[in-house]
Design a protein around this motif. Structure first.
Motif, PDB file in Angstrom:
ATOM      1  N   THR A  46       0.839  -1.193   0.000  1.00 13.88           N
ATOM      2  CA  THR A  46       0.000   0.000   0.000  1.00 13.88           C
ATOM      3  C   THR A  46       0.873   1.242   0.000  1.00 13.88           C
ATOM      4  OG1 THR A  46      -1.840  -1.061   1.148  1.00 13.88           O
ATOM      5  CG2 THR A  46      -1.710   1.341   1.278  1.00 13.88           C
ATOM      6  N   LEU A  47       0.636   2.130  -0.967  1.00 17.00           N
ATOM      7  CA  LEU A  47       1.296   3.426  -1.021  1.00 17.00           C
ATOM      8  C   LEU A  47       0.353   4.480  -0.463  1.00 17.00           C
ATOM      9  CD1 LEU A  47       2.967   3.583  -4.576  1.00 17.00           C
ATOM     10  CD2 LEU A  47       4.130   3.336  -2.381  1.00 17.00           C
ATOM     11  N   ASP A  48       0.842   5.259   0.490  1.00 16.67           N
ATOM     12  CA  ASP A  48       0.062   6.380   1.010  1.00 16.67           C
ATOM     13  C   ASP A  48       0.345   7.606   0.140  1.00 16.67           C
ATOM     14  OD1 ASP A  48      -1.024   4.965   3.183  1.00 16.67           O
ATOM     15  OD2 ASP A  48       0.797   5.270   4.353  1.00 16.67           O
ATOM     16  N   VAL A  70      -5.391   6.621 -10.195  1.00 17.29           N
ATOM     17  CA  VAL A  70      -5.097   5.487  -9.312  1.00 17.29           C
ATOM     18  C   VAL A  70      -5.762   4.216  -9.829  1.00 17.29           C
ATOM     19  CG1 VAL A  70      -5.566   4.539  -7.019  1.00 17.29           C
ATOM     20  CG2 VAL A  70      -4.645   6.861  -7.262  1.00 17.29           C
ATOM     21  N   ARG A  71      -6.991   4.342 -10.292  1.00 20.48           N
ATOM     22  CA  ARG A  71      -7.697   3.164 -10.809  1.00 20.48           C
ATOM     23  C   ARG A  71      -6.954   2.560 -12.003  1.00 20.48           C
ATOM     24  NH1 ARG A  71     -12.026   5.591 -11.935  1.00 20.48           N
ATOM     25  NH2 ARG A  71     -12.845   5.498  -9.800  1.00 20.48           N
ATOM     26  N   ALA A  72      -6.501   3.419 -12.901  1.00 26.92           N
ATOM     27  CA  ALA A  72      -5.765   2.924 -14.069  1.00 26.92           C
ATOM     28  C   ALA A  72      -4.428   2.317 -13.663  1.00 26.92           C
ATOM     29  CB  ALA A  72      -5.548   4.068 -15.062  1.00 26.92           C
ATOM     30  N   PHE A  73      -3.763   2.932 -12.680  1.00 30.91           N
ATOM     31  CA  PHE A  73      -2.471   2.409 -12.227  1.00 30.91           C
ATOM     32  C   PHE A  73      -2.647   1.050 -11.566  1.00 30.91           C
ATOM     33  CE2 PHE A  73       0.467   1.846  -8.638  1.00 30.91           C
ATOM     34  CZ  PHE A  73       1.673   1.805  -9.328  1.00 30.91           C
ATOM     35  N   PRO A  78      -1.505  -4.683 -10.182  1.00 22.43           N
ATOM     36  CA  PRO A  78      -2.429  -5.213  -9.171  1.00 22.43           C
ATOM     37  C   PRO A  78      -1.766  -5.531  -7.838  1.00 22.43           C
ATOM     38  CG  PRO A  78      -1.956  -6.855 -10.864  1.00 22.43           C
ATOM     39  CD  PRO A  78      -1.376  -5.567 -11.349  1.00 22.43           C
ATOM     40  N   ASP A  79      -0.436  -5.554  -7.804  1.00 25.17           N
ATOM     41  CA  ASP A  79       0.272  -5.839  -6.560  1.00 25.17           C
ATOM     42  C   ASP A  79       0.495  -4.583  -5.713  1.00 25.17           C
ATOM     43  OD1 ASP A  79       1.949  -4.882  -8.583  1.00 25.17           O
ATOM     44  OD2 ASP A  79       3.733  -5.740  -7.648  1.00 25.17           O
ATOM     45  N   LYS A 334       7.302   3.337  -9.618  1.00 24.24           N
ATOM     46  CA  LYS A 334       6.343   2.838 -10.609  1.00 24.24           C
ATOM     47  C   LYS A 334       5.144   3.766 -10.727  1.00 24.24           C
ATOM     48  CE  LYS A 334       7.404  -2.114 -10.306  1.00 24.24           C
ATOM     49  NZ  LYS A 334       6.891  -3.456  -9.898  1.00 24.24           N
ATOM     50  N   PHE A 335       4.634   4.242  -9.577  1.00 31.98           N
ATOM     51  CA  PHE A 335       3.465   5.105  -9.626  1.00 31.98           C
ATOM     52  C   PHE A 335       3.797   6.441 -10.293  1.00 31.98           C
ATOM     53  CE2 PHE A 335       0.760   8.462  -7.894  1.00 31.98           C
ATOM     54  CZ  PHE A 335      -0.487   7.983  -8.278  1.00 31.98           C
ATOM     55  N   LEU A 336       4.899   7.045  -9.903  1.00 35.69           N
ATOM     56  CA  LEU A 336       5.264   8.343 -10.473  1.00 35.69           C
ATOM     57  C   LEU A 336       5.616   8.219 -11.951  1.00 35.69           C
ATOM     58  CD1 LEU A 336       7.280   9.760  -7.460  1.00 35.69           C
ATOM     59  CD2 LEU A 336       5.084  10.606  -8.310  1.00 35.69           C
ATOM     60  N   THR A 337       6.250   7.134 -12.332  1.00 37.32           N
ATOM     61  CA  THR A 337       6.541   6.921 -13.749  1.00 37.32           C
ATOM     62  C   THR A 337       5.246   6.780 -14.539  1.00 37.32           C
ATOM     63  OG1 THR A 337       8.675   5.886 -13.302  1.00 37.32           O
ATOM     64  CG2 THR A 337       7.645   5.375 -15.413  1.00 37.32           C
ATOM     65  N   PHE A 338       4.270   6.092 -13.961  1.00 44.06           N
ATOM     66  CA  PHE A 338       2.968   5.977 -14.607  1.00 44.06           C
ATOM     67  C   PHE A 338       2.319   7.351 -14.729  1.00 44.06           C
ATOM     68  CE2 PHE A 338      -1.646   5.521 -14.414  1.00 44.06           C
ATOM     69  CZ  PHE A 338      -1.890   4.571 -15.398  1.00 44.06           C
ATOM     70  N   LEU A 339       2.388   8.148 -13.667  1.00 46.32           N
ATOM     71  CA  LEU A 339       1.759   9.458 -13.649  1.00 46.32           C
ATOM     72  C   LEU A 339       2.331  10.369 -14.726  1.00 46.32           C
ATOM     73  CD1 LEU A 339      -0.139  11.512 -12.215  1.00 46.32           C
ATOM     74  CD2 LEU A 339       1.787  12.057 -10.715  1.00 46.32           C
ATOM     75  N   TYR A 340       3.651  10.330 -14.876  1.00 47.57           N
ATOM     76  CA  TYR A 340       4.299  11.260 -15.805  1.00 47.57           C
ATOM     77  C   TYR A 340       4.613  10.647 -17.171  1.00 47.57           C
ATOM     78  CZ  TYR A 340       4.945  14.443 -11.899  1.00 47.57           C
ATOM     79  OH  TYR A 340       4.735  15.294 -10.851  1.00 47.57           O
ATOM     80  N   GLY A 341       4.513   9.337 -17.290  1.00 46.89           N
ATOM     81  CA  GLY A 341       4.945   8.714 -18.526  1.00 46.89           C
ATOM     82  C   GLY A 341       3.830   8.202 -19.410  1.00 46.89           C
TER      83      GLY A 341
END
Length: 430
Positions: A46-48, A70-73, A78-79, A334-341
């Motif tokens: 879990t990421l806060d 967040v839903r798309a990420f 899924p992990d 991973k989350f930030l790369t998804f957000l910006y990439g």
């Protein structure tokens, strides 16, 4: 700006870490522990995520799209579960500071300040979160502003470069044919607007909300700024001249409204939207509100003092930062790369009347004819100049600017004294 002044500025930017040092070494994303399987589903992490909520502030069209991101990420990863906590944007810095002090720092946070956390070694540098191509994709001026000691810790989001908005209907009534291209033309336009009864010909926003933005725009236009070789350098000849002009030529004759020392950004926007202000420096978030109000308006670059070309634009944005305490460098990366990439980068720039901070997302917006109103704002971004956000002392200095700068343009105000008082707050520039 004089050549000597430009040299001093570049030197200051280098020594404070606000100038570029390249994309850095090969990113170590994936090498963090990634442990602490603290989710309810076995190994799920879990990421806060602590973010700002902008609600319906005046002039703002910043929507809350974190749930969609967040839903798309989570569908792709899924992990990893992302727990979003929203805080009103005026309280985000205080809430984050309290969380950090109590030992409850989020994994990722949005805020207006990052330098204190970076200096205390609480943040992951960008090179630990992104691979080289992703890190290099940030617009250089905005990425460089996120540096402390030449290392990027602050990751820009919700960017903006303000421009000079003007009411074309009022301009036409006043016999004005276009935007001012110098201070002299701006004063002439303000006089013409006053003659037809406009209460605030130019909305000088020196009240205690965002006076530092208005001030920096004028100082840059006058060849000055906040910085010198060794730190803050408010009391320069250029800066004194700028504030003296504002006092004597704009505020004094009543061309900047009833009391510019108390005029906040929110009030200035409301006056403009109500047809009571003729000109003001404003962000692209005002576009949607002006269209909704069916206000006749246009915008232009803020002019240099002597005209002929545009002044350097002020760069503004929020910051994302990743804290070390949770040990989730891999997942945060991973989350930030998804957000910006991915398309998320455009979601958080353009759709909300804010500007995307990556080159590819900016190019995509620039090619989208439905986003034409933002094109000139995007075109300014590489030339943007910033507040000294990489200095730990900036929040204290910013607060003093908001409290004191209005005094310089009041009747009998002393620009030199006010500017020198600001230099005394943190003379070492730390």
């Amino acid at each position: 700006m004089s050549e000597a002044r430009a040299v001093r500025r570049r030197h200051f930017l280098r020594t404070t870490g606000l100038a570029g040092a390249g994309a850095g070494a090969l990113a170590l994303t994936g090498c963090g522990s990634g442990d602490g399987g603290d989710g309810a589903d076995g190994d799920k992490v879990t990421l806060d995520l602590l973010v700002s909520s902008y609600d319906k502030s005046v002039g703002a069209s910043i929507g809350d799209q974190w749930d969609d991101v967040v839903r798309a990420f989570e569908k792709k990863h899924p992990d990893i579960h992302v727990e979003v906590e929203r805080v009103p944007f005026l309280k985000i810095d205080a809430v984050l500071a309290r969380r950090v002090k109590d030992g409850r720092a989020p994994d990722i946070a949005q805020g207006h300040l990052f330098a204190p956390y970076a200096e205390d070694r609480l943040l992951y540098p960008a090179e630990r979160l992104f691979d080289v191509p992703t890190q290099a994709n940030f617009i250089r001026s905005f990425a460089d502003a996120g540096r402390v000691d030449s290392v990027q810790y602050g990751i820009p989001i919700l960017a903006s470069t303000p421009r000079l908005f003007y009411n074309t209907g009022l301009f036409e009534r006043a016999g004005l044919t276009g935007p001012p291209r110098s201070w002299a033309e701006l004063r002439t336009a303000a006089q013409a607007l006053k003659t037809i009864g406009v209460p605030t010909p130019y909305a000088l926003q020196f009240g205690p909300e965002a006076a530092e933005d208005e001030l920096l725009a004028w100082l840059l236009s006058g060849g000055g700024g906040y910085s010198g070789i060794d730190g803050y350098d408010f009391g320069t000849t250029e800066n004194r001249s700028t504030l003296t002009w504002l006092r004597d030529e704009l505020a004094g004759p009543g061309l900047a409204g009833a009391d510019p020392a108390k005029l906040t950004r929110t009030q200035a926007y409301a006056q403009f939207l109500g047809g009571r202000a003729g000109m003001l420096i404003a962000h692209p978030v005002l576009l949607g509100a002006a269209d909704k109000a069916r206000l006749p308006y246009a915008h232009a670059p803020f002019p240099l003092k002597e005209g002929n070309e545009a002044a350097p634009p002020v760069g503004l944005n929020d910051w994302m930062m990743a804290f070390k305490s949770g040990g989730h460098v891999e997942e945060a990366g991973k989350f930030l790369t998804f957000l910006y990439g991915t398309g998320s980068a455009k979601t958080y720039g353009g759709a909300q009347a804010t500007l995307p901070v990556t080159v590819t997302a900016s190019d995509a917006l620039r090619a989208d004819r439905s986003q034409r109103k933002l094109w000139t704002f995007v075109d300014q971004m590489p030339d943007a100049e910033f507040h000294p956000v990489g200095l730990r002392s900036w929040p204290k200095v910013r607060s003093a600017v908001r409290q004191r700068i209005g005094e310089a343009v009041t009747p009998g105000g002393e620009p030199a004294r006010v500017l020198e008082s600001l230099d005394q707050i943190s003379p070492a520039g730390v």
